[in-house]
Design a protein around this motif. Structure first.
Motif, PDB file in Angstrom:
ATOM      1  N   ALA A 122      83.934  48.430  76.806  1.00 45.68           N
ATOM      2  CA  ALA A 122      83.125  49.259  77.705  1.00 45.68           C
ATOM      3  C   ALA A 122      83.958  50.055  78.705  1.00 45.68           C
ATOM      4  CB  ALA A 122      82.130  48.383  78.461  1.00 45.68           C
ATOM      5  N   LYS A 182      72.780  48.057  72.963  1.00 43.85           N
ATOM      6  CA  LYS A 182      72.550  49.104  73.967  1.00 43.85           C
ATOM      7  C   LYS A 182      71.053  49.393  74.092  1.00 43.85           C
ATOM      8  CE  LYS A 182      77.041  51.276  73.250  1.00 43.85           C
ATOM      9  NZ  LYS A 182      77.758  52.524  72.907  1.00 43.85           N
ATOM     10  N   LYS A 226      72.216  42.759  79.080  1.00 41.75           N
ATOM     11  CA  LYS A 226      72.098  42.942  77.641  1.00 41.75           C
ATOM     12  C   LYS A 226      73.146  42.073  76.953  1.00 41.75           C
ATOM     13  CE  LYS A 226      70.336  47.656  77.996  1.00 41.75           C
ATOM     14  NZ  LYS A 226      70.571  49.092  77.660  1.00 41.75           N
TER      15      LYS A 226
END
Length: 360
Positions: free
Chosen positions: A69, A360, A280
């Motif tokens: 990320a 996502k 998430k």
């Protein structure tokens, strides 16, 4: 440790079932970083950091979520001791940590100091070194792996002002060597208690979200009277943990259901942190969340003085014998073993899937 107990009362916390007593730090760390459990390995595999990881070509660890990320420089490790211990220097590199700060060689962890005549760096000086790094990098999202050393053995009456000696010690039926070790360790924990509270208070002053997973890796092997009795073996393998978020985090003051967090093992920490953060998750973290709900804690046979079966605990901390697992528990455990086999000894079919990818 009144401060740590107070912190535990206001955030996600409980007891962790450790595979170690008196040693084995790297095993608890391995479980926390990978989500894998030593209880699923053959008993001959006792230290994955030395017997398994050096031979692996693919080693998925949770810090790699940050690498994907935020870039490969987003994972760093700090250890208040030598970098070669348990092959951490090479293993951390394989795990995707871009830098490893330790007390030998570069990058060097600077300005560490012990308390009184102790041998190891104090938690206070270690926390300060980490805070200095965090303050110098205000805009980066990072995964930081920290290992302290203040309360590592031996325990040779290091501290000049120890209220736990003499009048403060009510222990009975122990030898004088154990007594001195317990008194010294108790004072070390007391110093850790204040240093940890100070550390979290300073993290509260940082205006960006920070979450801490804090845990004791194992108890020191100084309780020989208790260790002589099989009935205390699980107690001697339980340590405190908490998951805490600072005031800048949306998860500040979050405390997950006590019934669900009262018992755990380090392989579940990242799944619990994701729950705590309402974050998430990857399919792997989702699986570990289900696994933790089904079997709240698991460890190797030595945790109960039983050389035949792994140790499984229910939500109240009671042992569940393998033969008494429900059909659902057995199915999940079998899936877990298949996942672990694929990741460590099999053909790594999962590598070409999104199993480790956060949705996502």
């Amino acid at each position: 440790m009144p401060n740590i107990r107070a912190i535990k009362s206001t955030t996600t916390s409980g007891l962790m079932l450790s595979p170690g007593y008196g040693g084995g730090t790297a095993n608890i760390e391995y479980q926390a970083l990978t989500g894998l459990s030593l209880s699923n390995f053959d008993p001959s595999l006792t230290v994955p950091y030395q017997q398994l990881v050096p031979k692996q070509t693919w080693t998925p660890t949770f810090n790699q979520i940050w690498n994907r990320a935020y870039g490969t420089s987003s994972s760093l490790a700090f250890h208040a001791y030598l970098r070669t211990m348990y092959f951490r220097d090479t293993n951390y590199q394989k795990f995707g940590f871009s830098k490893f700060y330790a007390v030998d060689k570069k990058p060097l962890l600077k300005n560490l100091s012990p308390i009184d005549s102790a041998e190891q760096a104090s938690d206070s000086s270690f926390y300060t070194a980490v805070l200095n790094y965090v303050s110098a990098n205000p805009d980066s999202s990072q995964f930081l792996q920290l290992v302290t050393m203040q309360n590592h053995m031996p325990y040779n009456d290091w501290y000049a002002d120890n209220q736990f000696k003499e009048a403060g010690d009510t222990s009975t039926n122990i030898n004088e060597g154990d007594r001195m070790a317990i008194e010294t360790y108790a004072k070390g924990v007391n110093y850790t208690d204040q240093a940890t509270a100070d550390f979290l208070n300073q993290l509260n002053g940082i205006n960006r979200p920070i979450t801490v997973i804090f845990y004791g890796d194992h108890l020191p092997g100084i309780y020989s009277a208790a260790n002589a009795h099989k009935k205390y073996q699980i107690d001697l393998h339980e340590t405190d943990y908490f998951i805490w978020s600072n005031t800048a985090s949306a998860s500040a003051s979050t405390k997950l259901d006590e019934a669900a967090s009262a018992y755990t093992s380090s392989n579940y920490f990242m799944a619990q942190a994701a729950q705590h953060l309402n974050a998430k998750v990857s399919p792997y973290l989702a699986f570990l969340t289900d696994m933790h709900a089904a079997i709240p804690a698991m460890s190797v046979p030595a945790s109960a003085g039983d050389s035949n079966q792994p140790v499984y605990l229910d939500a109240e901390g009671n042992r569940i014998l393998q033969k008494n697992l429900s059909a659902q528990q057995k199915e999940l455990l079998h899936d877990y073993q298949l996942i672990q086999y694929d990741l460590t000894a099999g053909k790594q079919y999962l590598k070409n899937t999104d199993f480790m990818t956060v949705m996502k």
